[in-house]
Design a protein around this motif. Structure first.
Motif, mmCIF file in Angstrom:
data_model
loop_
_atom_site.group_PDB
_atom_site.id
_atom_site.type_symbol
_atom_site.label_atom_id
_atom_site.label_comp_id
_atom_site.label_asym_id
_atom_site.label_seq_id
_atom_site.Cartn_x
_atom_site.Cartn_y
_atom_site.Cartn_z
ATOM 1 N N PHE A 21 -0.825 2.266 -2.386
ATOM 2 C CA PHE A 21 -0.176 2.647 -1.129
ATOM 3 C C PHE A 21 -1.134 3.383 -0.193
ATOM 4 N N CYS A 22 -2.045 4.157 -0.755
ATOM 5 C CA CYS A 22 -2.940 4.997 0.054
ATOM 6 C C CYS A 22 -4.248 4.306 0.425
ATOM 7 N N LYS A 23 -4.258 2.995 0.440
ATOM 8 C CA LYS A 23 -5.466 2.302 0.918
ATOM 9 C C LYS A 23 -5.697 2.633 2.388
ATOM 10 N N GLU A 24 -4.638 2.952 3.086
ATOM 11 C CA GLU A 24 -4.678 3.506 4.444
ATOM 12 C C GLU A 24 -4.198 4.951 4.324
ATOM 13 N N PRO A 25 -4.693 5.875 5.120
ATOM 14 C CA PRO A 25 -4.270 7.275 5.007
ATOM 15 C C PRO A 25 -2.755 7.434 5.130
ATOM 16 N N LYS A 26 -2.185 8.206 4.205
ATOM 17 C CA LYS A 26 -0.743 8.446 4.175
ATOM 18 C C LYS A 26 -0.477 9.932 4.014
ATOM 19 N N SER A 27 0.574 10.401 4.673
ATOM 20 C CA SER A 27 0.978 11.801 4.542
ATOM 21 C C SER A 27 1.755 11.985 3.243
ATOM 22 N N ILE A 28 1.922 13.231 2.853
ATOM 23 C CA ILE A 28 2.668 13.499 1.627
ATOM 24 C C ILE A 28 4.122 13.041 1.779
ATOM 25 N N LEU A 29 4.670 13.131 2.995
ATOM 26 C CA LEU A 29 6.052 12.670 3.209
ATOM 27 C C LEU A 29 6.172 11.154 3.065
ATOM 28 N N GLU A 30 5.158 10.436 3.525
ATOM 29 C CA GLU A 30 5.165 8.976 3.361
ATOM 30 C C GLU A 30 5.083 8.608 1.882
ATOM 31 N N ILE A 31 4.249 9.320 1.132
ATOM 32 C CA ILE A 31 4.113 9.063 -0.298
ATOM 33 C C ILE A 31 5.413 9.420 -1.012
ATOM 34 N N LEU A 32 5.998 10.536 -0.630
ATOM 35 C CA LEU A 32 7.257 10.994 -1.205
ATOM 36 C C LEU A 32 8.352 9.932 -1.039
ATOM 37 N N MET A 34 7.939 6.697 -0.431
ATOM 38 C CA MET A 34 7.580 5.478 -1.148
ATOM 39 C C MET A 34 7.933 5.587 -2.627
ATOM 40 N N LEU A 35 7.717 6.763 -3.221
ATOM 41 C CA LEU A 35 8.018 6.960 -4.636
ATOM 42 C C LEU A 35 9.500 7.231 -4.891
ATOM 43 N N GLY A 36 10.237 7.546 -3.828
ATOM 44 C CA GLY A 36 11.660 7.827 -3.980
ATOM 45 C C GLY A 36 11.956 9.241 -4.449
ATOM 46 N N TYR A 37 11.016 10.158 -4.238
ATOM 47 C CA TYR A 37 11.222 11.554 -4.609
ATOM 48 C C TYR A 37 11.734 12.345 -3.413
ATOM 49 N N SER A 38 12.270 13.539 -3.711
ATOM 50 C CA SER A 38 12.752 14.397 -2.623
ATOM 51 C C SER A 38 12.003 15.732 -2.595
ATOM 52 N N ASP A 39 11.075 15.924 -3.514
ATOM 53 C CA ASP A 39 10.381 17.203 -3.633
ATOM 54 C C ASP A 39 8.866 16.996 -3.559
ATOM 55 N N LYS A 40 8.224 17.674 -2.640
ATOM 56 C CA LYS A 40 6.770 17.560 -2.471
ATOM 57 C C LYS A 40 6.019 17.992 -3.723
ATOM 58 N N ARG A 41 6.573 18.954 -4.466
ATOM 59 C CA ARG A 41 5.890 19.445 -5.666
ATOM 60 C C ARG A 41 5.717 18.325 -6.692
ATOM 61 N N THR A 42 6.707 17.464 -6.806
ATOM 62 C CA THR A 42 6.613 16.344 -7.745
ATOM 63 C C THR A 42 5.504 15.386 -7.319
ATOM 64 N N VAL A 43 5.406 15.143 -6.016
ATOM 65 C CA VAL A 43 4.354 14.256 -5.503
ATOM 66 C C VAL A 43 2.987 14.878 -5.752
ATOM 67 N N ARG A 44 2.877 16.169 -5.575
ATOM 68 C CA ARG A 44 1.592 16.849 -5.812
ATOM 69 C C ARG A 44 1.159 16.730 -7.273
#
Length: 75
Positions: A21-32, A34-44
């Motif tokens: 997904f991050c082959k192009e720059p993505k924000s943490i919210l975009e990654i969040l 895409m993964l279907g999470y609601s918490d930034k800590r989980t993405v981190r």
């Protein structure tokens, strides 16, 4: 099989998805989203090991908490 095998497998696939997904720059919210999470800590928890391994980089490394921070896969 270790008893946490399914959890480990799920984390592996999530990290693979992040790398693709991050082959192009993505924000943490975009990654969040895409993964279907609601918490930034989980993405981190996915991003930090990838950053440490040199597989993902920050677009603003001198300001890790910048609102403009994006993540990109290292080629």
């Amino acid at each position: 099989r270790p008893k946490d095998y399914s959890c480990t497998k799920r984390w592996y696939f999530c990290r693979r998805k992040v790398l693709v997904f991050c082959k192009e720059p993505k924000s943490i919210l975009e990654i969040l989203k895409m993964l279907g999470y609601s918490d930034k800590r989980t993405v981190r928890k996915h991003l930090n090991p990838l950053i440490e391994q040199g597989r993902i980089s920050m677009t603003v490394p001198e300001k890790p908490n910048s609102k403009n921070q994006k993540y990109i896969t290292v080629k």
